[in-house]
Every structure is written in structure tokens, then in C-alpha cells.
Design a protein around this motif. Sequence first.
Motif, short mmCIF file in Angstrom:
data_model
loop_
_atom_site.label_atom_id
_atom_site.label_comp_id
_atom_site.label_asym_id
_atom_site.label_seq_id
_atom_site.Cartn_x
_atom_site.Cartn_y
_atom_site.Cartn_z
N GLU A 175 16.79 -52.58 -57.14
CA GLU A 175 17.18 -53.23 -56.34
C GLU A 175 18.40 -54.03 -58.04
O GLU A 175 19.84 -53.92 -57.72
CB GLU A 175 16.53 -54.77 -56.13
CG GLU A 175 17.61 -56.22 -56.26
CD GLU A 175 16.72 -57.39 -54.94
OE1 GLU A 175 17.59 -58.09 -54.83
OE2 GLU A 175 15.76 -57.39 -55.47
N ILE A 176 18.10 -53.97 -58.79
CA ILE A 176 18.80 -53.81 -60.76
C ILE A 176 19.61 -52.85 -60.98
O ILE A 176 20.74 -53.05 -60.89
CB ILE A 176 17.57 -54.11 -61.74
CG1 ILE A 176 16.98 -55.86 -61.40
CG2 ILE A 176 18.98 -54.68 -62.86
CD1 ILE A 176 15.89 -55.73 -62.47
N SER B 49 20.72 -50.33 -58.60
CA SER B 49 21.91 -50.98 -57.41
C SER B 49 22.81 -51.88 -57.47
O SER B 49 24.00 -51.65 -57.81
CB SER B 49 21.58 -51.13 -56.42
OG SER B 49 22.35 -50.97 -54.93
N SER B 50 22.45 -52.72 -58.31
CA SER B 50 23.67 -53.95 -58.11
C SER B 50 24.19 -54.45 -59.87
O SER B 50 25.45 -53.97 -59.39
CB SER B 50 22.37 -55.30 -58.30
OG SER B 50 23.44 -56.02 -59.03
N ASN C 150 25.25 -50.79 -60.73
CA ASN C 150 25.71 -49.14 -60.52
C ASN C 150 25.36 -48.61 -61.91
O ASN C 150 26.32 -48.11 -62.61
CB ASN C 150 27.22 -49.52 -60.31
CG ASN C 150 27.23 -48.56 -60.13
OD1 ASN C 150 26.83 -47.53 -59.11
ND2 ASN C 150 28.94 -48.14 -60.19
N ASP D 162 29.89 -53.98 -62.70
CA ASP D 162 29.52 -54.58 -61.82
C ASP D 162 28.22 -55.06 -62.14
O ASP D 162 27.05 -54.68 -62.29
CB ASP D 162 29.14 -53.31 -60.61
CG ASP D 162 30.21 -52.67 -60.46
OD1 ASP D 162 31.57 -52.94 -59.37
OD2 ASP D 162 30.72 -51.31 -60.14
N ASP E 262 25.60 -57.61 -59.48
CA ASP E 262 25.85 -58.96 -59.17
C ASP E 262 24.91 -60.24 -59.11
O ASP E 262 23.53 -60.28 -59.84
CB ASP E 262 24.63 -58.39 -57.37
CG ASP E 262 24.43 -59.18 -56.27
OD1 ASP E 262 24.36 -60.58 -56.97
OD2 ASP E 262 24.08 -58.87 -54.98
N LYS F 276 23.32 -62.84 -57.94
CA LYS F 276 22.15 -62.90 -57.69
C LYS F 276 20.74 -62.47 -57.93
O LYS F 276 19.85 -63.32 -57.76
CB LYS F 276 22.37 -62.51 -56.10
CG LYS F 276 23.34 -63.78 -55.18
CD LYS F 276 23.31 -62.86 -53.71
CE LYS F 276 24.31 -63.85 -53.23
NZ LYS F 276 24.76 -62.81 -51.82
N LEU F 277 20.98 -61.83 -58.74
CA LEU F 277 19.64 -60.92 -59.74
C LEU F 277 19.12 -62.52 -60.38
O LEU F 277 18.14 -62.76 -60.74
CB LEU F 277 20.14 -59.60 -60.09
CG LEU F 277 20.78 -58.16 -59.64
CD1 LEU F 277 20.69 -57.35 -61.06
CD2 LEU F 277 19.31 -57.88 -58.98
#
Length: 421
Positions: free
Chosen positions: A17-18, A20-21, A23, A62, A64, A66-67
Motif C-alpha cells: 500500500e505504501i 503504491s501511494s 509510486n 506522489d 497519499d 491518508k497513509l
Amino acid sequence: MNLKGLSLQEQDEAIEEIASSLNIPKKYIHYDFTDTPYFVIQDRNYQGNNRLEDEDRLYIEDFDFKLLKKYTLFFIECDIYVYFCPTCIDVDTPHAFRFDGCVFYDSIVFDYLYLSIQSFIARHCHFLGDVDICFPFENDSCFEYCYFEGWVNFTNAIFKKDISFYGSTFNRCPNFSKTRFGGNINIINTNLDFDFFQTEEVIVSKWMEDSIDLDIKTHLSFVANDFRDSFRIFKNTLSKEGNLLDASNYHRVELYCKEIELDSKNPPILSREWIDRWQLFFYRHTSDHHTDLLKIISWVIIAIGIFGFGFFIVKYYQDVSILSYLSPYGVALSLAGMVCLGIFWVMGYIKKLFLFAGVGLISTLWIACYKPTLIFGAINLIDKTSRSGLENFILVLYTLVMILLLFSLQKTARKNSIVPS
């Protein structure tokens, strides 16, 4: 999410997840649970304080935010190009922020007072953009060995525990107006020891930028007052810690800001603010607001020397024969001394202030040899010597100036009175 005791599958899912967030490839992320569990984002070639070559550094373009609600992230030797503003999304209480050797190419903004940061740890980081952090800090935080190239604003921030700026460099004067410190503050080896002209340049620059970028027609005095409040807070915090010597230096810069504030108001002549303005001007030039003992001693000697020279000129016009009382050897030594002082000044060995102090010392020695009682100023008015009105005026004026200088001298020399109560 409770990071303690994550299974291998949970770690892999979090890393996925990290990655991907942000990139970035997953190989640059690993889980560390030795102390406080967190996910480390770094190049595996990281060598402690030795910065990596540019081609080996990790680029973060990039993010996110929300992480931050789920994980504690530790960035090492990363180039961060995003506008770092976690408050732009709904994050109730973010985890701790940790950065080591990172470069921030854009601004950092934390400006929602109803949120809070557990801690913000930044070491050996370079902030190219502005830093605007107004959050409450719940735990110990630090910005150590950092370089701040843009504006730094901690207005209304609350540091509930200790905060350290050890070894950091501020390209522009930071704004700590209305900041509250619940613990200790460490600002040792920072470059916050500004002189008057640096302080004035920073305040005017900030005022002009606000007027152009934000279209705010704020009076210069308001900007100066904000910076004055910053150094007042530093002074008070260090005074409570018992660090009176460093507190006196920040009190000095606080008075610089006050003088700039009064000067911008252009107060009416003989008003209270007009008097305060010129009092600050006087003590800045003579003793740097009671912090420079050598400077005030020099000015005391200069004042005696100017008085002696002026008194001699008046006497000379009244009676030319006064020259016959002067020792030719004394005159020769005085001329030689002034020539030597001039040479030292031209060659850059002494400052202009010490050049005048040296000339003043020569004049003082003449007074001490021929009539030392003149040094005591107006006391000479009670003797029976006949003097002209001009001589009496010079004695009174000299006495008033000496009262101010001697007051500053004793206040500067007394270590316990450097910082006002």
C-alpha cells in the motif's frame, strides 16, 4: 492501526500500500519494530550521515496523506517534491513524522490548530520551500542540523514537550509569534543571532512579500511586532531555563525589532514613542543594548576625549598662551600615537570605533595629566574658578552624556542585570 506485532502478511500488505501511494518500488521500504514500530523508506545503500549521490537518491513525487493515519513513516535520504500538506485531507491525529537527510523541494504546511502532531523529527534536512507549522506538538520534536531556505512560520504552534533546533541554519528570520513552549528549547549553534541591519532587512523583505503576494496592506510596524514577539518568546523561555546569557542576546534582537517598529510609525517629536525610539538608537550604538562591554567602554573614553578636546579649543580661543603649558614631548607622542592609529585603521587591523577610542584615550591622558578633575564634569561648577558660559554649557552637556553612558556601563558589566526582570 496498531503496528506492533504485524504478521509477515500484514507487513507485506502495508508495504504494498505504501509503495503504491508513493509510486516507488517495494524494495525501498522495510518494516522496523526495534523500538517504535515504523516503516522505513530509504535506499538500501544509505550510509548514515554520508549523503548519497544524486542518481542514487529516492524521489518522492506522489503522496497519499491518508497513509499518515495508518502508518508511521521514516524517510531517509529522499528527495520530496510534493506539496507536503497533510491538513488538506481528513487526518485526525497523524503519527510521528521522521526525516533524515531529506530535501523538500516544495512547502510544508500544517496549519489546522485543532489537529496535533505526535512528534516531528527532522535531522540533516534541507527545506527549499516555506515551512508553515501551527499544530500542537504532543511529544519531543526536533529540527536538528537542518537548513531552512524559505520562510519559517511557527505562529500559534504549541510545543508541549522539548523542541530542538540544534545546529540549524535559517536563511530568513523565523516567526515564532504566539508560540508556546511547554518544555525546553534548544537553539544552540543556530544562526538566530542577527544584527540590526540583518533584522531590518528580513522584516522589510517579509513586509514587501506579504504586500505583493497576498495583497495585504499591512503596516510595517505589524510585521516588526510579530518578529519582536518571536524573540521575546525565545528570551522568556531561555530565562526560565536559567540561560541568562543567551536570553540577553535574544532580548537585544527584540529591541532591534522594537526600534524598527517605532521608526516605521514616524512618531511626533517629543512624544513617548519618539523618546523611546531615540533611546533605543542611543543604547544600540553605544552598548548594543547592554551586551557589549568593550563597546560601551570605548564610548566612555570617546566621550571624555571629545569633551577634553572641545574644552581645550574653547580655552585656546580665550587665551592663546595656553599652548605654552603643553609638553613638547607629550605633543610629539600624541601625534605619533594618532598616526599609528590611522595606519592600523587603514590596514584593517582596528575598527573605526576603536580608532576614535584610541584618539579619545590620548585626549583623556592629557586631561589626567593637567586637570583630572575635569573628568568629573559638572562637579567643577561648584569651585571658584571663573569660566565662560560656553565652558559651563560644555560641562553640563558632558555630564548628562556621561550619566547615560555610565548607567549603560554598569548595567552591561553586571551579569545579573543583562536580562530585564
